[in-house]
Scaffold this motif. Structure first.
Motif, short mmCIF file in Angstrom:
data_model
loop_
_atom_site.label_atom_id
_atom_site.label_comp_id
_atom_site.label_asym_id
_atom_site.label_seq_id
_atom_site.Cartn_x
_atom_site.Cartn_y
_atom_site.Cartn_z
N ILE A 1 0.85 -1.19 0.00
CA ILE A 1 0.00 0.00 0.00
C ILE A 1 0.89 1.23 0.00
CG2 ILE A 1 -1.74 1.32 1.26
CD1 ILE A 1 -2.86 -1.28 2.33
N THR A 2 0.68 2.12 -0.96
CA THR A 2 1.51 3.30 -1.11
C THR A 2 0.66 4.49 -1.55
OG1 THR A 2 3.50 4.17 -2.18
CG2 THR A 2 2.06 2.77 -3.52
N CYS A 3 1.24 5.68 -1.50
CA CYS A 3 0.54 6.92 -1.84
C CYS A 3 1.24 7.61 -3.01
CB CYS A 3 0.51 7.86 -0.63
SG CYS A 3 -0.35 7.23 0.81
N PRO A 4 0.89 7.30 -4.24
CA PRO A 4 1.52 7.98 -5.37
C PRO A 4 0.94 9.36 -5.63
CG PRO A 4 -0.10 6.42 -6.16
CD PRO A 4 -0.04 6.25 -4.67
N ALA A 5 -0.16 9.68 -4.96
CA ALA A 5 -0.84 10.96 -5.19
C ALA A 5 -1.13 11.64 -3.85
CB ALA A 5 -2.12 10.72 -5.99
N GLY A 6 -2.41 11.62 -3.41
CA GLY A 6 -2.80 12.29 -2.19
C GLY A 6 -2.35 11.56 -0.93
N ASP A 7 -2.48 12.27 0.20
CA ASP A 7 -1.99 11.73 1.48
C ASP A 7 -3.09 10.99 2.23
OD1 ASP A 7 -3.03 13.85 3.90
OD2 ASP A 7 -3.00 14.65 1.87
N ILE A 8 -2.67 10.10 3.12
CA ILE A 8 -3.58 9.36 3.98
C ILE A 8 -2.79 8.91 5.21
CG2 ILE A 8 -3.16 7.04 3.06
CD1 ILE A 8 -6.25 6.63 3.10
N LEU B 1 6.09 -8.72 -3.35
CA LEU B 1 4.76 -8.19 -3.60
C LEU B 1 4.11 -8.81 -4.83
CD1 LEU B 1 5.12 -4.34 -2.92
CD2 LEU B 1 4.61 -6.20 -1.32
N SER B 2 2.81 -9.08 -4.71
CA SER B 2 2.02 -9.56 -5.85
C SER B 2 1.13 -8.47 -6.41
CB SER B 2 1.15 -10.74 -5.41
OG SER B 2 1.94 -11.83 -4.99
N ALA B 3 0.91 -7.41 -5.63
CA ALA B 3 0.04 -6.31 -6.06
C ALA B 3 0.43 -5.05 -5.31
CB ALA B 3 -1.42 -6.65 -5.79
N ILE B 4 0.10 -3.90 -5.92
CA ILE B 4 0.31 -2.60 -5.29
C ILE B 4 -1.03 -1.88 -5.28
CG2 ILE B 4 1.54 -0.40 -5.38
CD1 ILE B 4 3.73 -1.82 -7.01
N LEU B 5 -1.55 -1.63 -4.09
CA LEU B 5 -2.81 -0.92 -3.92
C LEU B 5 -2.51 0.54 -3.60
CD1 LEU B 5 -5.89 -0.69 -3.52
CD2 LEU B 5 -5.55 -1.55 -1.17
N TRP C 1 -0.13 -6.63 -9.91
CA TRP C 1 -1.33 -5.86 -10.19
C TRP C 1 -1.18 -4.47 -9.59
CZ3 TRP C 1 -4.97 -7.51 -13.45
CH2 TRP C 1 -5.09 -8.89 -13.68
N ILE C 2 -1.45 -3.44 -10.38
CA ILE C 2 -1.53 -2.07 -9.89
C ILE C 2 -3.02 -1.75 -9.75
CG2 ILE C 2 -0.84 0.33 -10.23
CD1 ILE C 2 1.50 -1.68 -10.04
N ILE C 3 -3.42 -1.24 -8.57
CA ILE C 3 -4.84 -1.11 -8.24
C ILE C 3 -5.17 0.31 -7.83
CG2 ILE C 3 -6.72 -2.08 -6.86
CD1 ILE C 3 -4.61 -4.31 -6.07
N GLY C 4 -6.25 0.87 -8.39
CA GLY C 4 -6.71 2.19 -7.98
C GLY C 4 -7.56 2.83 -9.06
N PHE C 5 -8.01 4.05 -8.80
CA PHE C 5 -8.77 4.79 -9.82
C PHE C 5 -8.56 6.28 -9.58
CE2 PHE C 5 -11.81 5.53 -6.52
CZ PHE C 5 -12.79 6.41 -6.97
#
Length: 363
Positions: free
Chosen positions: A61-68, A120-124, A150-154
């Protein structure tokens, strides 16, 4: 699926530009439309589908855009772990730099670390917002050649999904992210739960089939082709870049939020003027949360009116009100994978055709 036989040749996508490997693999599916009106546009490289996940596999789980914050992702991590998967939280979770989940350097480094991580098998992606465009040209996707993920998001993650599709024909998953998981599952609406569970189904390799009530403004027809698209404003912003998508011969899905009607109209004009509507196999219109017009400046048309005007000269099927977008009914879609769009008077279905019909039940 045999992971050892997946992809042995080198794929490089990054600052130096894409270098594509055309070697066939057991998991490669030709990206060819069966819609005769648009059958000429097939990608020169085979579709690469990462291995579907099994219990014990690890999701980063990572943050390529906004923060959390770490607290805000807990509902997601707890549910995903209950599915049997393991979680690795990236360094950007909990970081903040303005509206971003850390500086550009931090976000690029964290995402790259996850691309490099053989466990890792996926990045959410934890959330959307804005910022993926800052780092996309700094990322080296070549580690996916040895360890597909798998890269996951929208939303803003549309940048990543489009880039992977265009530069290597890699499948990904367009779906809700960590910030959409409810804090209290007992109070969550059934549709919200169903959409989040669809992420598990997509990651596990189930055959996805969605049935949608018909809209009187739909245009009937059938088409089978790769399904691509995402956030409309983001797609528009990628025009002319190395992340731009070629829509010819494909089923395009679009959604957006917080835009004025005139802006949505302008974006559909842009799709038409850049040729993205000309040779589609089909069009799927998802949710559009429209910003109210300013008093005295009412646009006078609906989203349906706008779309209908722009596609009236074409013959492919068009579906409105599909459950995808910035809303509770936002189902997981396998991005880049062949789907059958069947728009009829009584019902509309969108079916993943990469998995045999007998493999899993439909929703």
């Amino acid at each position: 699926m045999n992971r050892k036989n997946f992809l042995s040749s080198l794929l490089t996508i990054g600052a130096a530009g894409p270098v594509l490997a055309a070697a066939a693999t057991p998991n490669a599916v030709p990206s060819v439309s069966r819609n005769t009106a648009a059958s000429s546009a097939a990608l020169p490289t085979p579709l690469i589908i990462p291995p579907y996940l099994r219990p014990g596999d690890v999701i980063g789980i990572t943050c390529p855009a906004g923060d959390i914050t770490a607290k805000e992702i807990l509902p997601a991590t707890q549910l995903i772990e209950s599915w049997g998967f393991r979680i690795k939280v990236g360094e950007t979770v909990g970081k903040k730099d303005g509206v971003f989940g850390g500086t550009d350097d931090e976000r690029a480094a964290d995402f790259q670390q996850m691309l490099n991580d053989p466990e890792l098998s996926a990045i959410l992606c934890a959330r959307g917002g804005y910022g993926a465009v800052h780092i996309i040209d700094r990322l080296d996707f070549s580690p996916l050649a040895n360890r597909p993920k798998w890269i996951i998001g929208f939303s803003d993650v549309t940048v990543l999904l489009c880039h992977l599709h265009t530069n290597g024909n890699w499948a990904s998953i367009h779906s809700k992210m960590c910030n959409s998981f409810p804090d209290d599952w007992a109070k969550a609406e059934a549709i919200q739960v169903e959409c989040i569970l669809s992420i598990r189904r997509a990651l596990s390799g189930e055959r996805m089939e969605y049935k949608v009530p018909p809209n009187v403004r739909n245009r009937n027809g059938r088409a089978e082709a790769a399904l691509i698209g995402g956030n409309l404003k983001t797609i528009e912003s990628l025009a002319g870049t190395r992340s731009d998508i070629d829509t010819a011969g494909k089923i395009l899905f679009v959604e957006d939020t917080g835009e004025y009607l005139y802006s949505i109209d302008r974006m559909f004009w842009h799709l038409q003027r850049t040729g993205k509507l000309d040779r589609l196999a089909g069009l799927v219109v998802g949710g559009f949360k429209v910003k109210p017009d300013d008093p005295g400046e009412e646009f006078g048309q609906t989203v349906t009116d706008i779309v209908t005007a722009r596609v009236k000269g074409y013959g492919y099927p068009v579906c409105f009100d599909f459950p995808v977008g910035h809303q509770k009914d936002n189902y997981a879609l396998k991005y880049g994978i062949p789907h059958l769009l069947d728009v009829q008077e009584g019902a509309v279905t969108l079916t993943d055709t990469s998995v045999p019909a007998a493999a899993t039940p439909s929703l």
